[in-house]
Write an enzyme that holds these catalytic residues in place. Sequence first.
Site, short mmCIF file in Angstrom:
data_model
loop_
_atom_site.label_atom_id
_atom_site.label_comp_id
_atom_site.label_asym_id
_atom_site.label_seq_id
_atom_site.Cartn_x
_atom_site.Cartn_y
_atom_site.Cartn_z
N GLN A 1 0.81 -1.22 0.00
CA GLN A 1 0.00 0.00 0.00
C GLN A 1 0.84 1.27 0.00
OE1 GLN A 1 -1.43 -1.11 4.08
NE2 GLN A 1 -1.37 1.11 4.41
N CYS B 1 -5.02 0.31 3.78
CA CYS B 1 -4.92 -1.08 4.25
C CYS B 1 -6.24 -1.83 4.13
CB CYS B 1 -4.43 -1.11 5.70
SG CYS B 1 -5.47 -0.18 6.86
N HIS C 1 -5.16 -0.73 11.66
CA HIS C 1 -4.68 -1.38 10.44
C HIS C 1 -5.55 -2.60 10.13
CE1 HIS C 1 -1.83 -2.17 7.30
NE2 HIS C 1 -1.30 -3.26 7.85
N ASN D 1 0.29 -9.16 5.31
CA ASN D 1 0.26 -7.71 5.45
C ASN D 1 0.29 -7.08 4.06
OD1 ASN D 1 0.30 -5.18 6.64
ND2 ASN D 1 1.97 -5.65 8.03
#
Length: 471
Positions: free
Chosen positions: A82, A88, A382, A407
């Site tokens: 990102q 996110c 997040h 992630n």
Amino acid sequence: MESVPASSDDPLTSYAMPPDGELSLHQIANLRKDFESNSTYRIVQNAVCKVTVDDVALNRRVVANSDFTFSQVLDDWSVTNQKKTGRCWMFAGLNLLRVGAMKKMNLKEFEFSQNYIFFWDKLERANYFLQRIIERAERPVDERSVACLLERPLDDGGQWNMFVNLIKKHGLVPKAYMPETESSSNSPKMNAVLTHKLREGAKALRDIASNGARLDELQDAKDEIIATVYRILAIHLGNPPTEFDWQWNDADRKFHSDGIMTPQRFAEKYITVPIDDYVCLVHDPRPTSPIGRTFTVECLGNVEGGAIVKYLNVGIDLMKQVAMKTIMEGEPVWMGCDVGKMMHSDLGLWDSKLYDYESIYDTPLTLDKSDRLQYHQTAMTHAMLFTGVDVVGEDDEETPRRWRVENSWGEDSGRKGFYLMNDNWFDEYMFEIAARKKFLPAELRCALEEEPIVLPAWDPMGSLARESGEC
């Protein structure tokens, strides 16, 4: 208050007694004396002045006992990035959806365009913000909900329901047809000018409302502002495609062609999970947030006329069981957490005991999860994806002991972008998952139909949507 007679022997007491609550020079001198007389404090000071406090506080036992193996692993793909944005939530959502798309197209790697969704979120959220301003035009500018809107008119962050709203209205496109731009990967400059125009627009709308403008006149004025926002977005992000010619070579080098596709048709064909069947489960342990009730947050949304952001508050153990069962059935899990707490990004590790700050500072840290929410020490910051779990026990006694996380910070973070979350961290810093209704007990499925409790716009349960830079 009368001053205390000065003593000629001690220069600190030559000052008058300070008023109640003031930090006195005598008190400061005692603080210094107490610190310098403790050899442990001096040793810790030497260490922390040389390296980061996390290096000193790192619990080596936790690191040594954290095994990066899992009984269930879904991912065999690389992570996304990102970059310098707060996207996110949409990266996690698109990463979830791409799993089925890759299988359907027989591709080893594929990404939906994050920039495409980013564009429409910005435009829709500008409209949503201005509508809330119109609705509150008669309130003082410093009324708290108005002030909250003006403080954060157009952040990058968002929630699962907001993600679904965008897809249902605008569809999806492959990344090749709306690739990243400098501003989609580095949003602060673009956000700054958009924020300026929206605050300017808010003032204009409030001014004409105060002069007795009709609702249709306010809507016309809003439309002019939206036209400017579109122009700014197109300059920074490009124009979203309305159709494209989709063809590809699969993992076996076989050629495929779908011909001309619209974004809506592409989404309909390649979203393989029933997104309308998903609900947001949260763990909010505050006394004011009863388990088994639904919640929403005032002024939290993006698509005017779309679904509201709605949470169902559940116990942490149920949230774990739902996430575990989803993974064991072969599907990743979208989730939201307080990412920066007890995290080591180089090791790719989260554990609630990862750092022994209490020993470093010789003070207990006593706030529990409920207290941390109430006193602004924690919040959702997040969104990511669970792609694996390590399960112990058998049948009805199965429990998770660690989680594998995909992630969206690129391959230089964690272990090629993947992290290990020990289960004790889940207890303390996990807040939300998106899950299918079928995993819920019957009474909780019924609770979804109840009118949600409305939390104020500034409540921490809306924090994930208030991310404006890199998560």
